[in-house]
Design an enzyme around this catalytic site. Structure first.
Site, PDB file in Angstrom:
ATOM      1  N   ARG A 191     -11.464   3.262  11.149  1.00 27.86           N
ATOM      2  CA  ARG A 191     -12.665   3.020  10.338  1.00 27.86           C
ATOM      3  C   ARG A 191     -13.074   1.571  10.492  1.00 27.86           C
ATOM      4  O   ARG A 191     -12.232   0.672  10.435  1.00 27.86           O
ATOM      5  CB  ARG A 191     -12.367   3.318   8.869  1.00 27.86           C
ATOM      6  N   GLU A 195     -14.034  -5.730   9.140  1.00 23.56           N
ATOM      7  CA  GLU A 195     -12.683  -5.441   9.595  1.00 23.56           C
ATOM      8  C   GLU A 195     -12.581  -4.021  10.133  1.00 23.56           C
ATOM      9  O   GLU A 195     -13.498  -3.215   9.971  1.00 23.56           O
ATOM     10  CB  GLU A 195     -11.661  -5.646   8.482  1.00 23.56           C
ATOM     11  N   ASP A 219     -15.490  -1.401   8.875  1.00 19.06           N
ATOM     12  CA  ASP A 219     -16.241  -1.796   7.690  1.00 19.06           C
ATOM     13  C   ASP A 219     -17.196  -2.926   8.053  1.00 19.06           C
ATOM     14  O   ASP A 219     -16.819  -3.864   8.775  1.00 19.06           O
ATOM     15  CB  ASP A 219     -15.295  -2.269   6.590  1.00 19.06           C
ATOM     16  N   GLY A 261      -6.977   5.336   4.717  1.00 11.54           N
ATOM     17  CA  GLY A 261      -6.473   6.221   3.678  1.00 11.54           C
ATOM     18  C   GLY A 261      -6.983   7.639   3.843  1.00 11.54           C
ATOM     19  O   GLY A 261      -8.090   7.872   4.324  1.00 11.54           O
ATOM     20  N   GLU A 263       0.814  -1.221   0.000  1.00 13.48           N
ATOM     21  CA  GLU A 263       0.000   0.000   0.000  1.00 13.48           C
ATOM     22  C   GLU A 263       0.848   1.272   0.000  1.00 13.48           C
ATOM     23  O   GLU A 263       0.360   2.341   0.335  1.00 13.48           O
ATOM     24  CB  GLU A 263      -0.929  -0.009   1.215  1.00 13.48           C
ATOM     25  N   ASN A 272      -9.845  -0.685  10.195  1.00 10.94           N
ATOM     26  CA  ASN A 272      -8.653  -0.040   9.661  1.00 10.94           C
ATOM     27  C   ASN A 272      -8.179   0.991  10.683  1.00 10.94           C
ATOM     28  O   ASN A 272      -8.903   1.944  10.987  1.00 10.94           O
ATOM     29  CB  ASN A 272      -8.967   0.651   8.338  1.00 10.94           C
TER      30      ASN A 272
END
Length: 313
Positions: A253, A268, A255, A274, A18, A270
């Site tokens: 975050r 999941e 999801d 991003g 990434e 994060n």
């Protein structure tokens, strides 16, 4: 806080799959802090520069982490910064490591009774036919330690199953398969113990994959998300519980999906999402009344509280 007396180092780049996304995130964070007259500079955690020496010798108050993936989001850099007594934004070693490990994440959620799709770990000796029958394909194949949907595949036919597992295994020694959830996808940004407005996601791809996240412009972001107020609040509360269950901090975050029966299913977390022009957290922050720069400063303020720092005071 007097921003003019605070100096921030933005750590970005890294060596994971990434890296390119992280470079964009870091540049965006640097530009945002510069726009509000905060003294900021970047450190690319790459294999060429002497970034460790920079960390040890540069003068700054706090590190803003804009790294994604292994080496930056998995507790590794967090542990180093702890050893160097350098304050940083985001989750610590434990929360970062747990959230980066999708399998451990699911196991913790299951233990706590939080909803997440059924799954099976896949190893070289695993009977794929038995897994397919038990979980009732279609299935989602995932490498345990990758982010940004890298290496993930939706498998709708059994004869494609082995190839999808091999694709994931090429990136990670640990692979698991998850029961496919038919329904609507949502994401919930977290800031300092509060859930921001829920975003609904729609894509022409099979799922919200790397291309849908970063490369194409046809992904649809629903904000407001289209849920009734009570439903949105329930997703926010569940997301906060899922975030805190992993010992995550400051911001991140979560999801999740809502299946055809209206039941949420956690996917999941994060811990360093991003921060590009395609990214979800800035959208949610904007809906909550934050400009991009204000959100970045709010993340720094959350870390400041944890460390009991008096930056600029």
């Amino acid at each position: 806080m007097s921003d003019q007396t605070m100096r921030v180092a933005v750590l970005y780049g890294g060596t994971s799959a990434e890296r390119e996304v992280s470079l964009k995130s870091g540049r965006a964070v640097i530009a945002a802090l510069e726009s509000v007259s905060i003294d900021v500079f970047g450190i690319d955690i790459d294999t060429k520069s002497n970034w460790l020496q920079q960390l040890q010798t540069a003068s700054f108050d706090i590190a803003f982490l804009a790294l994604h993936g292994r080496g930056g989001e998995d507790g590794t850099i967090q542990g180093l910064l702890d050893c160097l007594n350098i304050p940083y934004t985001g989750s610590g070693v434990l929360g970062s490591a747990l959230a980066m490990d999708k399998l451990k994440t699911k196991q913790i959620w299951q233990t706590l009774g939080l909803p997440t799709p059924a799954y099976r770990v896949v190893e070289s000796c695993t009977d794929l036919a038995e897994v397919w029958e038990t979980l009732s394909g279609p299935l989602m194949v995932k490498p345990v330690h990758e982010g940004s949907s890298i290496g993930m595949s939706k498998v709708e036919r059994f004869d494609h199953f082995k190839d999808a597992v091999n694709k994931a295994a090429a990136l990670d020694s640990s692979v698991f398969v998850e029961q496919w959830v038919t329904g609507k996808e949502y994401t919930v940004a977290i800031l300092d113990g509060q859930a921001l407005p829920v975003i609904g996601l729609e894509t022409n791809h099979q799922f919200y994959d790397y291309e849908a996240k970063y490369l194409v412009n046809d992904t649809r972001y629903l904000l407001p998300c289209g849920l009734e107020s009570a439903q949105e609040q329930a997703l926010q509360a569940l997301s906060l519980s899922a975030f805190e269950a992993l010992s995550c901090q400051d911001w991140g975050r979560v999801d999740l999906m809502v299946d055809q029966n209206g039941q949420p299913q956690l996917l999941e977390v994060n811990t360093l999402p991003g921060m590009t022009d395609h990214s979800l957290v800035p959208m949610a922050a904007n809906a909550a009344g934050y400009s991009f720069a204000e959100f970045i400063v709010a993340v720094i303020n959350a870390a400041q509280k944890r460390y009991s720092l008096n930056l600029g005071s």
